[in-house]
Design an enzyme around this catalytic site. Structure first.
Site, PDB file in Angstrom:
ATOM      1  N   MET A  30       0.840  -1.199   0.000  1.00 47.77           N
ATOM      2  CA  MET A  30       0.000   0.000   0.000  1.00 47.77           C
ATOM      3  C   MET A  30       0.875   1.249   0.000  1.00 47.77           C
ATOM      4  O   MET A  30       0.404   2.352   0.280  1.00 47.77           O
ATOM      5  CB  MET A  30      -0.932   0.002   1.206  1.00 47.77           C
ATOM      6  CG  MET A  30      -1.889  -1.190   1.182  1.00 47.77           C
ATOM      7  SD  MET A  30      -3.441  -0.910   2.030  1.00 47.77           S
ATOM      8  CE  MET A  30      -2.892  -0.649   3.689  1.00 47.77           C
ATOM      9  N   HIS A  37       9.064  -3.461   3.611  1.00 47.86           N
ATOM     10  CA  HIS A  37       8.703  -3.673   2.203  1.00 47.86           C
ATOM     11  C   HIS A  37       9.948  -4.004   1.381  1.00 47.86           C
ATOM     12  O   HIS A  37       9.932  -4.904   0.538  1.00 47.86           O
ATOM     13  CB  HIS A  37       8.091  -2.399   1.612  1.00 47.86           C
ATOM     14  CG  HIS A  37       6.823  -1.944   2.261  1.00 47.86           C
ATOM     15  ND1 HIS A  37       6.742  -0.757   2.964  1.00 47.86           N
ATOM     16  CD2 HIS A  37       5.582  -2.479   2.297  1.00 47.86           C
ATOM     17  CE1 HIS A  37       5.510  -0.595   3.402  1.00 47.86           C
ATOM     18  NE2 HIS A  37       4.777  -1.627   3.016  1.00 47.86           N
TER      19      HIS A  37
HETATM   20  P1  AMP Z   1       1.428  -2.933   3.457  1.00 48.82           P
HETATM   21  O1  AMP Z   1       1.985  -1.888   2.560  1.00 48.82           O
HETATM   22  O2  AMP Z   1       1.382  -2.543   4.894  1.00 48.82           O
HETATM   23  O3  AMP Z   1       0.145  -3.524   2.935  1.00 48.82           O
HETATM   24  O4  AMP Z   1       2.485  -4.129   3.420  1.00 48.82           O
HETATM   25  C1  AMP Z   1       2.888  -4.721   2.227  1.00 48.82           C
HETATM   26  C2  AMP Z   1       3.672  -5.983   2.534  1.00 48.82           C
HETATM   27  O5  AMP Z   1       4.819  -5.658   3.318  1.00 48.82           O
HETATM   28  C3  AMP Z   1       2.858  -6.990   3.350  1.00 48.82           C
HETATM   29  O6  AMP Z   1       3.124  -8.303   2.894  1.00 48.82           O
HETATM   30  C4  AMP Z   1       3.365  -6.773   4.740  1.00 48.82           C
HETATM   31  O7  AMP Z   1       3.241  -7.905   5.574  1.00 48.82           O
HETATM   32  C5  AMP Z   1       4.828  -6.474   4.471  1.00 48.82           C
HETATM   33  N1  AMP Z   1       5.395  -5.750   5.617  1.00 48.82           N
HETATM   34  C6  AMP Z   1       4.904  -4.638   6.225  1.00 48.82           C
HETATM   35  N2  AMP Z   1       5.659  -4.302   7.285  1.00 48.82           N
HETATM   36  C7  AMP Z   1       6.639  -5.233   7.371  1.00 48.82           C
HETATM   37  C8  AMP Z   1       7.735  -5.443   8.261  1.00 48.82           C
HETATM   38  N3  AMP Z   1       7.968  -4.639   9.287  1.00 48.82           N
HETATM   39  N4  AMP Z   1       8.542  -6.501   8.026  1.00 48.82           N
HETATM   40  C9  AMP Z   1       8.313  -7.332   6.990  1.00 48.82           C
HETATM   41  N5  AMP Z   1       7.310  -7.190   6.117  1.00 48.82           N
HETATM   42  C10 AMP Z   1       6.476  -6.159   6.298  1.00 48.82           C
END
Ligand code: AMP
Length: 281
Positions: A30, A37
């Site tokens: 997102m 990420h």
């Molecule tokens: P989001 O943009 O929050 O939807 O996250 C996109 C992807 O990044 C998802 O698969 C999340 O689980 C992963 N993600 C977000 N924060 C972390 C983190 N701190 N460590 C590892 N992966 C993450």
């Protein structure tokens, strides 16, 4: 690096890449990218010939009172981070592209979507499964990368891929933390300095659970109570849940044995933070 706004264009690019026998590694996000990420992007870069990242704040996974409108966005910075990581395609669709008028098909992964965040955010995982399904149809990845930070989401996606014969390998990578232990999240930006300090208790409470289990505690209620005491001392606005669940069905465990997921969701101010740790006995 190509920035693609059109779903048709993304789809035909993916098609032609696949025809050449190249493997596509895909990281759905997102946006408001951070090291969490980027850890997924770097892994994709290692594994695949072509790396695709999507940046789309998906409205259907937010509840009516949630933070969709104020969710942090910084496309320019995101694109420069992607460029630095040698990403090939960044897919940045508009909502008109993703949910055109008349849109009426949703994916619901039953069972796994009902506990933890699913119980507190009705419809959230239906929105997640639907958008990820759509992105998979458009980007056509061979491998897709998700973070253990959203442990329930990752399990739901794996289930969906299996149930719908999607022929995509799903890789789940470890949580990336700040040096002081706070799990990286785009939402950390909302926290005041004081809230951010208090929020460190999330990881500390998970570590405490780990210590208790290591020293033989097998009663989840005792562990949850201890974690709640610790968290309450930091004056959270609200504790959504503190749960010890099994790692197959995400159902609360009565006694700790085998593998358990300890998961928390806590508000500091208006910011809802989640964190988890997987423990083996
Ligand atoms: P989001 O943009 O929050 O939807 O996250 C996109 C992807 O990044 C998802 O698969 C999340 O689980 C992963 N993600 C977000 N924060 C972390 C983190 N701190 N460590 C590892 N992966 C993450």
């Amino acid at each position: 690096m190509r920035v693609i706004n059109s779903a048709d264009r993304m789809s035909s690019l993916a098609e032609s890449v696949r025809k050449k026998g190249k493997k596509i590694g895909f990281v759905p996000t997102m946006g408001y990218l951070h090291e969490g990420h980027l850890s997924l992007v770097r892994r994709a870069r290692k594994d695949a010939d072509i790396v695709a990242v999507s940046i789309y704040v998906n409205p259907t996974q937010f509840g009516p009172k949630e933070d969709f409108k104020r969710y942090p966005r910084d496309l320019k910075r995101d694109l420069s981070l992607c460029r630095r990581e040698n990403v090939d395609f960044v897919f940045v669709p508009s909502s008109e592209q993703i949910y055109p008028e008349g849109f009426s098909t949703y994916v619901n992964v039953e069972g796994l979507s009902e506990s933890l965040c699913g119980a507190k955010r009705p419809g959230h995982f239906k929105g997640v499964a639907t958008i990820v399904n759509k992105l998979f149809c458009i980007v056509k990845p061979d491998i897709a990368y998700f973070g253990q930070k959203d442990a329930q989401q990752a399990m739901i996606i794996k289930r969906m891929v299996l149930d719908l014969d999607m022929n995509i390998k799903v890789k789940v990578l470890p949580i990336v933390r700040e040096p002081d232990g706070l799990a990286m999240s785009s939402r950390n930006k909302y926290l005041s300095l004081d809230e951010r300090k208090r929020a460190l208790v999330l990881f500390r409470s998970l570590q405490k659970a780990g210590d208790m289990i290591k020293s033989g505690e097998s009663n989840p209620r005792i562990i949850v109570n201890k974690m709640r005491d610790l968290i309450k001392k930091q004056r959270p606005t609200k504790i959504d849940y503190i749960s010890l669940v099994d790692t197959k069905e995400l159902k609360p465990v009565k006694k700790i044995k085998g593998e358990v997921l300890v998961a928390v969701a806590v508000y500091f101010g208006r910011t809802r933070l989640i964190d988890n740790i997987k423990l083996k006995v």
